[in-house]
Design a protein around this motif. Structure first.
Motif, PDB file in Angstrom:
ATOM      1  N   GLU A 163       7.158   7.120   5.472  1.00 49.50           N
ATOM      2  CA  GLU A 163       7.389   7.201   4.027  1.00 49.50           C
ATOM      3  C   GLU A 163       8.113   8.495   3.658  1.00 49.50           C
ATOM      4  O   GLU A 163       9.063   8.481   2.868  1.00 49.50           O
ATOM      5  CB  GLU A 163       6.060   7.112   3.282  1.00 49.50           C
ATOM      6  N   LYS A 164       7.692   9.604   4.246  1.00 46.44           N
ATOM      7  CA  LYS A 164       8.299  10.900   3.950  1.00 46.44           C
ATOM      8  C   LYS A 164       9.761  10.931   4.398  1.00 46.44           C
ATOM      9  O   LYS A 164      10.636  11.429   3.670  1.00 46.44           O
ATOM     10  CB  LYS A 164       7.514  12.007   4.658  1.00 46.44           C
ATOM     11  N   VAL A 165      10.033  10.387   5.545  1.00 45.56           N
ATOM     12  CA  VAL A 165      11.410  10.369   6.067  1.00 45.56           C
ATOM     13  C   VAL A 165      12.312   9.561   5.144  1.00 45.56           C
ATOM     14  O   VAL A 165      13.444   9.966   4.843  1.00 45.56           O
ATOM     15  CB  VAL A 165      11.432   9.781   7.495  1.00 45.56           C
ATOM     16  N   LEU A 166      11.818   8.425   4.688  1.00 44.98           N
ATOM     17  CA  LEU A 166      12.602   7.587   3.778  1.00 44.98           C
ATOM     18  C   LEU A 166      12.823   8.297   2.441  1.00 44.98           C
ATOM     19  O   LEU A 166      13.929   8.266   1.883  1.00 44.98           O
ATOM     20  CB  LEU A 166      11.896   6.251   3.556  1.00 44.98           C
ATOM     21  N   GLN A 167      11.796   8.944   1.946  1.00 39.76           N
ATOM     22  CA  GLN A 167      11.916   9.664   0.680  1.00 39.76           C
ATOM     23  C   GLN A 167      12.950  10.782   0.771  1.00 39.76           C
ATOM     24  O   GLN A 167      13.769  10.959  -0.139  1.00 39.76           O
ATOM     25  CB  GLN A 167      10.564  10.239   0.277  1.00 39.76           C
ATOM     26  N   GLU A 168      12.925  11.530   1.857  1.00 40.14           N
ATOM     27  CA  GLU A 168      13.879  12.624   2.034  1.00 40.14           C
ATOM     28  C   GLU A 168      15.312  12.124   2.127  1.00 40.14           C
ATOM     29  O   GLU A 168      16.250  12.821   1.723  1.00 40.14           O
ATOM     30  CB  GLU A 168      13.522  13.432   3.283  1.00 40.14           C
ATOM     31  N   ALA A 169      15.476  10.908   2.632  1.00 36.29           N
ATOM     32  CA  ALA A 169      16.817  10.322   2.738  1.00 36.29           C
ATOM     33  C   ALA A 169      17.234   9.626   1.446  1.00 36.29           C
ATOM     34  O   ALA A 169      18.398   9.205   1.317  1.00 36.29           O
ATOM     35  CB  ALA A 169      16.868   9.337   3.901  1.00 36.29           C
ATOM     36  N   GLY A 170      16.309   9.496   0.505  1.00 36.10           N
ATOM     37  CA  GLY A 170      16.618   8.800  -0.740  1.00 36.10           C
ATOM     38  C   GLY A 170      16.818   7.314  -0.558  1.00 36.10           C
ATOM     39  O   GLY A 170      17.592   6.683  -1.281  1.00 36.10           O
ATOM     40  N   VAL A 171      16.104   6.768   0.415  1.00 36.80           N
ATOM     41  CA  VAL A 171      16.263   5.347   0.760  1.00 36.80           C
ATOM     42  C   VAL A 171      14.923   4.634   0.630  1.00 36.80           C
ATOM     43  O   VAL A 171      13.875   5.188   0.975  1.00 36.80           O
ATOM     44  CB  VAL A 171      16.794   5.186   2.206  1.00 36.80           C
ATOM     45  N   THR A 172      14.959   3.398   0.147  1.00 35.34           N
ATOM     46  CA  THR A 172      13.761   2.573   0.078  1.00 35.34           C
ATOM     47  C   THR A 172      13.860   1.431   1.079  1.00 35.34           C
ATOM     48  O   THR A 172      14.878   0.732   1.128  1.00 35.34           O
ATOM     49  CB  THR A 172      13.585   1.966  -1.332  1.00 35.34           C
ATOM     50  N   LEU A 173      12.821   1.296   1.885  1.00 30.70           N
ATOM     51  CA  LEU A 173      12.747   0.152   2.791  1.00 30.70           C
ATOM     52  C   LEU A 173      12.110  -1.001   2.031  1.00 30.70           C
ATOM     53  O   LEU A 173      10.938  -0.927   1.640  1.00 30.70           O
ATOM     54  CB  LEU A 173      11.912   0.511   4.027  1.00 30.70           C
ATOM     55  N   LYS A 174      12.870  -2.034   1.786  1.00 35.76           N
ATOM     56  CA  LYS A 174      12.387  -3.145   0.956  1.00 35.76           C
ATOM     57  C   LYS A 174      11.414  -4.047   1.717  1.00 35.76           C
ATOM     58  O   LYS A 174      10.399  -4.466   1.176  1.00 35.76           O
ATOM     59  CB  LYS A 174      13.573  -3.976   0.467  1.00 35.76           C
ATOM     60  N   ARG A 175      11.747  -4.350   2.964  1.00 35.98           N
ATOM     61  CA  ARG A 175      10.892  -5.226   3.761  1.00 35.98           C
ATOM     62  C   ARG A 175      11.327  -5.191   5.210  1.00 35.98           C
ATOM     63  O   ARG A 175      12.429  -4.719   5.548  1.00 35.98           O
ATOM     64  CB  ARG A 175      10.934  -6.666   3.227  1.00 35.98           C
ATOM     65  N   PHE A 176      10.469  -5.716   6.084  1.00 39.39           N
ATOM     66  CA  PHE A 176      10.796  -5.784   7.505  1.00 39.39           C
ATOM     67  C   PHE A 176      10.108  -6.997   8.114  1.00 39.39           C
ATOM     68  O   PHE A 176       9.127  -7.523   7.583  1.00 39.39           O
ATOM     69  CB  PHE A 176      10.379  -4.503   8.241  1.00 39.39           C
ATOM     70  N   SER A 177      10.619  -7.430   9.252  1.00 41.76           N
ATOM     71  CA  SER A 177       9.983  -8.483  10.031  1.00 41.76           C
ATOM     72  C   SER A 177      10.103  -8.112  11.502  1.00 41.76           C
ATOM     73  O   SER A 177      11.166  -7.703  11.962  1.00 41.76           O
ATOM     74  CB  SER A 177      10.659  -9.838   9.780  1.00 41.76           C
ATOM     75  N   ARG A 178       9.005  -8.220  12.214  1.00 39.03           N
ATOM     76  CA  ARG A 178       8.984  -7.948  13.652  1.00 39.03           C
ATOM     77  C   ARG A 178       8.502  -9.185  14.381  1.00 39.03           C
ATOM     78  O   ARG A 178       7.436  -9.713  14.085  1.00 39.03           O
ATOM     79  CB  ARG A 178       8.060  -6.762  13.958  1.00 39.03           C
ATOM     80  N   ILE A 179       9.294  -9.628  15.339  1.00 36.37           N
ATOM     81  CA  ILE A 179       8.920 -10.791  16.145  1.00 36.37           C
ATOM     82  C   ILE A 179       8.938 -10.387  17.618  1.00 36.37           C
ATOM     83  O   ILE A 179       9.938  -9.876  18.105  1.00 36.37           O
ATOM     84  CB  ILE A 179       9.878 -11.973  15.930  1.00 36.37           C
ATOM     85  N   LYS A 180       7.823 -10.625  18.288  1.00 30.26           N
ATOM     86  CA  LYS A 180       7.739 -10.429  19.740  1.00 30.26           C
ATOM     87  C   LYS A 180       7.467 -11.773  20.384  1.00 30.26           C
ATOM     88  O   LYS A 180       6.571 -12.503  19.953  1.00 30.26           O
ATOM     89  CB  LYS A 180       6.637  -9.428  20.100  1.00 30.26           C
ATOM     90  N   VAL A 181       8.228 -12.103  21.385  1.00 29.06           N
ATOM     91  CA  VAL A 181       8.114 -13.418  22.015  1.00 29.06           C
ATOM     92  C   VAL A 181       6.673 -13.707  22.430  1.00 29.06           C
ATOM     93  O   VAL A 181       6.042 -12.896  23.123  1.00 29.06           O
ATOM     94  CB  VAL A 181       9.038 -13.516  23.248  1.00 29.06           C
ATOM     95  N   GLY A 182       6.161 -14.832  21.982  1.00 28.13           N
ATOM     96  CA  GLY A 182       4.845 -15.286  22.402  1.00 28.13           C
ATOM     97  C   GLY A 182       3.668 -14.658  21.707  1.00 28.13           C
ATOM     98  O   GLY A 182       2.517 -15.003  21.965  1.00 28.13           O
ATOM     99  N   ILE A 183       3.917 -13.690  20.782  1.00 28.16           N
ATOM    100  CA  ILE A 183       2.816 -12.988  20.116  1.00 28.16           C
ATOM    101  C   ILE A 183       2.970 -13.102  18.598  1.00 28.16           C
ATOM    102  O   ILE A 183       4.058 -12.855  18.082  1.00 28.16           O
ATOM    103  CB  ILE A 183       2.789 -11.504  20.513  1.00 28.16           C
TER     104      ILE A 183
END
Length: 278
Positions: free
Chosen positions: A258-278
């Motif tokens: 969160e701090k790294v994103l704030q310092e860059a002035g960027v907002t992470l809207k969403r993410f998705s992580r997929i690992k095969v079989g899990i």
């Protein structure tokens, strides 16, 4: 006995993804002619689709497709039974075709994706069944993610150098920052956060963590007066571990994501992580 070589068996395995004994039997029946053996395996494979339904598909690949302007992107998981098939060109071609189809059609969910037409008169489900028959293994399409926004990118991670990516991460930022997007996506791949923020954690999950923390603290014989503070600390520890923004950033663990994103002035809207079989 048909006249064929070990190289013929190897070639047939590469062309079809079938097992060694199946390839040898097909070459015997085809009198050593590889093209005829391919056809025989395809016919037998189609008949064997139903038999493969109960088998486990825990190998496979995650593929991505990102728009040239980074305003949209998809990741798709396609599973199979063996790493031999997973690293084959035919399997990866099927996975990439599916990713392209998702990018083009933007299906609402998996059910809509499987029912959509990838070719004239052929649904995605039929396309996957065809791959099942051609490759001689159970092939499963059961997860995908698609984002569109100001800046979308993906990070693909190989767990083994000779295999296709086994982990795929899709991220969406509110503005372009390629380096930060890559760093955060790599962090997500490594640390597997389940949620973006504390607010995204379901109430029932928080309640369970609080109950476990309280029971654990009591079992440890901690003073009753200290219980609320200890429990709250443990619940906050859960949030720090389970939420992306609360985690120490992989590339600078003195700061949270969160701090790294704030310092860059960027907002992470969403993410998705997929690992095969899990």
């Amino acid at each position: 006995m048909a006249n064929y070589t070990a190289a013929d068996v190897k070639k047939l395995r590469e062309l079809t993804g079938a097992g060694m004994m199946d390839c040898k039997k097909a070459l015997d029946e085809a009198e050593g002619v590889v093209d005829k053996a391919v056809e025989a395996l395809r016919i037998k494979g189609q008949k064997g689709v139903a038999k493969r339904e109960g088998r486990s598909a825990e190998n496979g690949a995650v593929v991505s497709l990102i728009a040239d302007d980074n305003t949209s992107g998809v990741i798709v998981e396609l599973k199979c039974e063996t790493d031999f098939v997973a690293k084959g060109e035919k399997f990866q071609s099927v996975a990439n075709e599916l990713a392209a189809h998702v990018a083009k059609t933007s299906p609402a969910d998996l059910e809509a994706l499987l029912a959509s037409e990838i070719e004239a008169g052929k649904t995605v489900q039929a396309y996957v069944d065809e791959a099942n028959a051609n490759l001689g293994e159970k092939i499963v399409l059961d997860r995908f993610a698609q984002f569109s926004g100001a800046y979308v990118t993906a990070y693909m991670h190989r767990t083994m150098p000779d295999l296709p990516p086994q982990i795929g991460v899709l991220v969406e930022l509110d503005k372009a920052d390629a380096d930060l997007a890559k760093g955060v996506a790599q962090h997500i791949a490594a640390f597997a956060p389940k949620y973006l923020t504390k607010d995204d954690v379901p109430a029932e999950v928080v309640e369970t963590e609080r109950r476990v923390a309280e029971e654990t603290t009591r079992a440890e014989g901690k003073p009753e007066a200290a219980l609320p503070k200890i429990v709250e600390g443990r619940v906050n520890g859960f949030f720090k571990e389970a939420t992306l923004l609360g985690q120490p950033y992989a590339l600078d663990n003195k700061k949270s994501v969160e701090k790294v994103l704030q310092e860059a002035g960027v907002t992470l809207k969403r993410f998705s992580r997929i690992k095969v079989g899990i």
